[in-house]
Structure formats: C-alpha cells, structure tokens
Write an enzyme that holds these catalytic residues in place. Structure first.
Site, PDB file in Angstrom:
ATOM      1  N   GLY A   1      38.263  39.336  40.028  1.00 29.47           N
ATOM      2  CA  GLY A   1      39.321  39.707  38.735  1.00 29.47           C
ATOM      3  C   GLY A   1      38.510  38.566  37.803  1.00 29.47           C
ATOM      4  O   GLY A   1      37.278  38.389  37.876  1.00 29.47           O
TER       5      GLY A   1
ATOM      6  N   PHE B   1      38.864  35.414  37.227  1.00 27.70           N
ATOM      7  CA  PHE B   1      38.659  34.046  37.488  1.00 27.70           C
ATOM      8  C   PHE B   1      38.355  33.940  38.898  1.00 27.70           C
ATOM      9  O   PHE B   1      38.517  32.785  39.511  1.00 27.70           O
ATOM     10  CB  PHE B   1      39.701  32.827  36.967  1.00 27.70           C
ATOM     11  CG  PHE B   1      40.105  33.205  35.439  1.00 27.70           C
ATOM     12  CD1 PHE B   1      38.991  32.712  34.736  1.00 27.70           C
ATOM     13  CD2 PHE B   1      41.098  33.583  35.047  1.00 27.70           C
ATOM     14  CE1 PHE B   1      39.071  32.832  33.126  1.00 27.70           C
ATOM     15  CE2 PHE B   1      41.334  33.710  33.539  1.00 27.70           C
ATOM     16  CZ  PHE B   1      40.197  33.367  32.755  1.00 27.70           C
TER      17      PHE B   1
ATOM     18  N   ASP C   1      52.218  41.281  37.454  1.00 20.36           N
ATOM     19  CA  ASP C   1      50.950  42.023  37.280  1.00 20.36           C
ATOM     20  C   ASP C   1      50.841  43.044  38.430  1.00 20.36           C
ATOM     21  O   ASP C   1      49.793  43.238  39.178  1.00 20.36           O
ATOM     22  CB  ASP C   1      49.829  41.014  37.415  1.00 20.36           C
ATOM     23  CG  ASP C   1      48.507  41.469  36.882  1.00 20.36           C
ATOM     24  OD1 ASP C   1      48.622  42.492  36.042  1.00 20.36           O
ATOM     25  OD2 ASP C   1      47.450  40.957  36.963  1.00 20.36           O
TER      26      ASP C   1
ATOM     27  N   LEU D   1      34.769  41.838  48.414  1.00 22.21           N
ATOM     28  CA  LEU D   1      35.854  42.800  48.667  1.00 22.21           C
ATOM     29  C   LEU D   1      36.422  43.070  47.191  1.00 22.21           C
ATOM     30  O   LEU D   1      37.080  44.245  46.940  1.00 22.21           O
ATOM     31  CB  LEU D   1      37.126  42.046  49.366  1.00 22.21           C
ATOM     32  CG  LEU D   1      36.826  41.910  51.047  1.00 22.21           C
ATOM     33  CD1 LEU D   1      37.833  41.003  51.437  1.00 22.21           C
ATOM     34  CD2 LEU D   1      36.678  43.211  51.381  1.00 22.21           C
TER      35      LEU D   1
HETATM   36  P1  ADP Z   1      42.481  38.369  40.256  1.00 21.40           P
HETATM   37  O1  ADP Z   1      43.615  37.543  39.928  1.00 21.40           O
HETATM   38  O2  ADP Z   1      41.307  37.671  39.902  1.00 21.40           O
HETATM   39  O3  ADP Z   1      42.864  39.524  39.828  1.00 21.40           O
HETATM   40  P2  ADP Z   1      43.093  39.154  42.962  1.00 21.40           P
HETATM   41  O4  ADP Z   1      43.707  38.441  43.805  1.00 21.40           O
HETATM   42  O5  ADP Z   1      43.593  40.526  42.298  1.00 21.40           O
HETATM   43  O6  ADP Z   1      42.223  38.573  41.958  1.00 21.40           O
HETATM   44  O7  ADP Z   1      41.809  39.828  43.791  1.00 21.40           O
HETATM   45  C1  ADP Z   1      40.643  40.542  43.105  1.00 21.40           C
HETATM   46  C2  ADP Z   1      40.428  41.873  44.048  1.00 21.40           C
HETATM   47  O8  ADP Z   1      39.810  41.351  45.152  1.00 21.40           O
HETATM   48  C3  ADP Z   1      41.514  42.665  44.390  1.00 21.40           C
HETATM   49  O9  ADP Z   1      41.775  43.690  43.218  1.00 21.40           O
HETATM   50  C4  ADP Z   1      41.227  43.398  45.715  1.00 21.40           C
HETATM   51  O10 ADP Z   1      40.266  44.286  45.390  1.00 21.40           O
HETATM   52  C5  ADP Z   1      40.407  42.299  46.185  1.00 21.40           C
HETATM   53  N1  ADP Z   1      41.025  41.455  47.363  1.00 21.40           N
HETATM   54  C6  ADP Z   1      42.224  40.492  46.881  1.00 21.40           C
HETATM   55  N2  ADP Z   1      42.910  39.966  47.891  1.00 21.40           N
HETATM   56  C7  ADP Z   1      42.409  40.892  49.027  1.00 21.40           C
HETATM   57  C8  ADP Z   1      42.672  41.036  50.467  1.00 21.40           C
HETATM   58  N3  ADP Z   1      43.574  40.053  50.962  1.00 21.40           N
HETATM   59  N4  ADP Z   1      42.109  41.664  51.201  1.00 21.40           N
HETATM   60  C9  ADP Z   1      41.093  42.558  50.890  1.00 21.40           C
HETATM   61  N5  ADP Z   1      40.816  42.792  49.581  1.00 21.40           N
HETATM   62  C10 ADP Z   1      41.512  41.684  48.481  1.00 21.40           C
HETATM   63 MG    MG Z   2      44.149  41.292  40.448  1.00 24.56          MG
END
Ligand code: ADP
Ligand code: MG
Length: 326
Positions: free
Chosen positions: A39, A41, A155, A36
């Site tokens: 990021g 890490f 963020d 999906l």
């Molecule tokens: P990071 O801290 O590495 O940025 P995120 O929590 O932002 O991690 O997740 C990275 C990406 O994964 C998000 O930008 C989104 O595209 C996808 N993603 C994260 N959480 C969800 C979710 N609950 N449902 C669908 N996609 C998600």
């Molecule tokens: Mg993110």
C-alpha cells in the site's frame, strides 16, 4: 506510560498490550520471498516462523512518512487489531517487531488474496450471488463486532478484504486498520480519509464520521462484488465525489441482469445519503437477502457474457454448486 487506555481526541488508541520485540525479525522468521501486497506506506511479505514452520504475513510499516513521525498511527493499528482478537473475520495479529525505521506486524496469512481480484475478473472465476451472500454475511459479522466495540474501519474496500483461500472459496479476513478510529471519546474526525470510490457522502461534506460511514462502503463493496462495476467511479476524483454526493447510481436491469431484486434492495438500504437513515451492521445481518437462496446459476459477471448457455434449464438441473467447506 499510564496503564489505562490512552486515547487522543482524534479517536486513536495508543496503549497496546502486545510486546514489541527488538530482536531482529530474521532471527525468528524466514522471508518466503513472495510479496503479498503493498500500500502507500507498507509492504506485506509472506514469511515462515522458524520455530513452528507456520506461514504468516509480515506487514512492514515505515515509522516516518512524508517527514512525519507516524509511530502513534501504527500503535493505533495494533490496538485496534488487539481489540478485535475475539472475532475470526478480523485478521489475527501474532507478533510485533520494531527496528530503527520500521514496525513489523506479523499477521495471520490470508493466502487467498484480495477479493478485489475476483471482483474484476473476466475468466469465469467471478463470484456467484450465492458466494457474495456468504462473503457479505462474514464481512457484516466482522464489521458488526468492530462497531459494537465502537471501532470504525474507514477503509473498507475489496483490496482490504482478503480470503483465507481463493479456490475453493474460503472465508474473509478484514485487514488494514491504518485509518481505523474509536468512536467513543472522539471529538472531531473531520477530514477526508479513505479511498474515493468507497467514501461516504458525509465524509465529503466534512460531517462527523460514524460507524454509518463503513456501512456506505459495504454498500459499494457489495455492488462491486455482484456486478464487477464500481458504482460511483468517474474520470477523476472530482467526478467520483460528485457521483457519490448525488448518489448517482445505476440500478438498471442491464447492470443487474441475473441478480435477485433482494440483492438490489440490500444495496439500496446501504447507499442512502443520510447516515442516520442507512442500515446498521446488525440490521443488515437481518436483511432477507442474506437468508435467501438465489438461483444456483445466478452468476452475475458470466451472465452478461454468456447469458444463453446459463439460461438453459437442463443445465441448472444437472449441475449443482459444490458446497463450500464448513
Ligand atoms: P496498506 O495500509 O498499505 O494498504 P494493507 O494492510 O492493506 O496495507 O496491506 C497491503 C496489501 O497486502 C493488502 O491489500 C493485501 O493484498 C496484502 N496483505 C495485507 N495483509 C495480508 C495478510 N494478512 N495476508 C495476506 N496478504 C495480506
Ligand atoms: Mg490497504
């Protein structure tokens, strides 16, 4: 471990209530193959809970990053998600698993993807001003909830605001609490965190961070949703930081063609350099723009490309926007 909430001086919450399961994740979930997102890490993958056949998003977080143990940061992320459980616009946390190397957050799946994709699109699927008003209200409602609980996200950007469904346009879900902090009991947060284009001027000046820093990011976010352009982005981070600290921003007619002046006024109330003079989440929720009815065909991105056809008066009478589901 003491029962009371344990908080370190940098605003991290590390006492959680969710059980961390040591069962193998794959005993209870099938990976649906599809990634999906990812990021720095984390990798996020779609999965299906075997017992219910319900779909979730599994966020796989590495415990060691650049040779440092980051388990506490992950516990902080879990604690913040727990504290916002009552708000529908913050992504729901279902379960947590832990392996030798990773912690896995099983989250509500926001199937519509990042609002980012509809901010930068060229194919006519960009948001209308009416869409942006509805989404901005939801973002502000979620953020006001966090701020009332003394949590600052730090963020907020279009990659961390997801949609439950893209078409028809659903609701927003705020994700990624990896940088979030509690503002009470905080002594110092003096570090540059966040994403250059969305970072508030006080963060660049190493001044104390507050909930106002999130409000700046919401100003940038709204600008991007309406115009498809990132207001402070430069050729490099240094240029972006300079544009941000000088609040060097384009509010020209050209950029805001087809967008109401109330929208511009809303953005201007947030992109204020002094954090104490910036609108709060609760104040922003009362801004007249959010209760205004823009022209139904006010379609910022499209307008710039096909202004003539959208200006046809007969079109605006014969077509009406489909109502979004309640
Ligand atoms: P990071 O801290 O590495 O940025 P995120 O929590 O932002 O991690 O997740 C990275 C990406 O994964 C998000 O930008 C989104 O595209 C996808 N993603 C994260 N959480 C969800 C979710 N609950 N449902 C669908 N996609 C998600
Ligand atoms: Mg993110």
């Amino acid at each position: 471990m003491p029962d009371s909430a344990m908080m370190s001086k940098n605003g991290m919450l590390t006492t959680i209530h969710t059980r961390i399961s040591a069962d193998p994740f794959t005993a209870n979930y099938d990976l649906a193959g599809k990634e999906l997102g990812r990021g720095k890490f984390a990798v996020v993958k779609k999965c299906i809970e075997k017992a219910t056949r319900k779909q979730y998003a599994a966020k796989f977080l590495r415990k060691r990053r650049r040779g440092k143990d980051c388990r506490m940061d992950i516990l902080n992320e879990i604690a913040v998600l727990e504290s916002a459980k009552a708000n529908p616009y913050v992504v729901a946390l279902h379960e947590v698993y832990e392996t030798n190397t990773e912690i896995i957050l099983v989250l509500e799946c926001a199937a519509g993807g990042e609002i980012f994709d509809q901010c930068v699109t060229d194919d006519g699927t960009a948001f209308t001003e009416k869409d942006v008003i509805r989404l901005a209200k939801q973002i502000l409602t979620g953020v006001a909830f966090l701020h009332r609980n003394n949590v600052v996200h730090l963020d907020l950007k279009p990659q961390n605001i997801l949609l439950t469904s893209a078409r028809p346009l659903g609701e927003i879900r705020i994700v990624d609490f990896g940088l979030s902090r509690r503002m009470d009991n905080i002594t110092e947060v003096r570090e540059i965190v966040g994403t250059p284009e969305y970072v508030a001027p006080e963060i660049l000046n190493y001044e104390p961070i507050s909930t106002a820093s999130d409000m700046w990011s919401i100003g940038v976010l709204t600008y991007v949703m309406l115009t498809g352009q990132s207001p402070f982005v430069g050729e490099n981070n240094q240029e972006t930081f300079l544009n941000t600290s000088q609040v060097n921003i384009d509010y020209s007619q050209d950029t805001f063609e087809g967008i109401s002046s109330l929208a511009v006024d809303f953005i201007k109330s947030l992109l204020v350099k002094n954090p104490r003079k910036r609108a709060t989440a609760d104040e922003s929720l009362n801004h007249p723009w959010l209760n205004s009815l823009p022209h139904p065909h006010s379609h910022p991105h499209l307008h710039a490309r096909s202004a003539s056809s959208l200006d046809e008066p007969e079109m605006s009478q014969s077509e009406s926007e489909p109502e979004s589901p309640a």
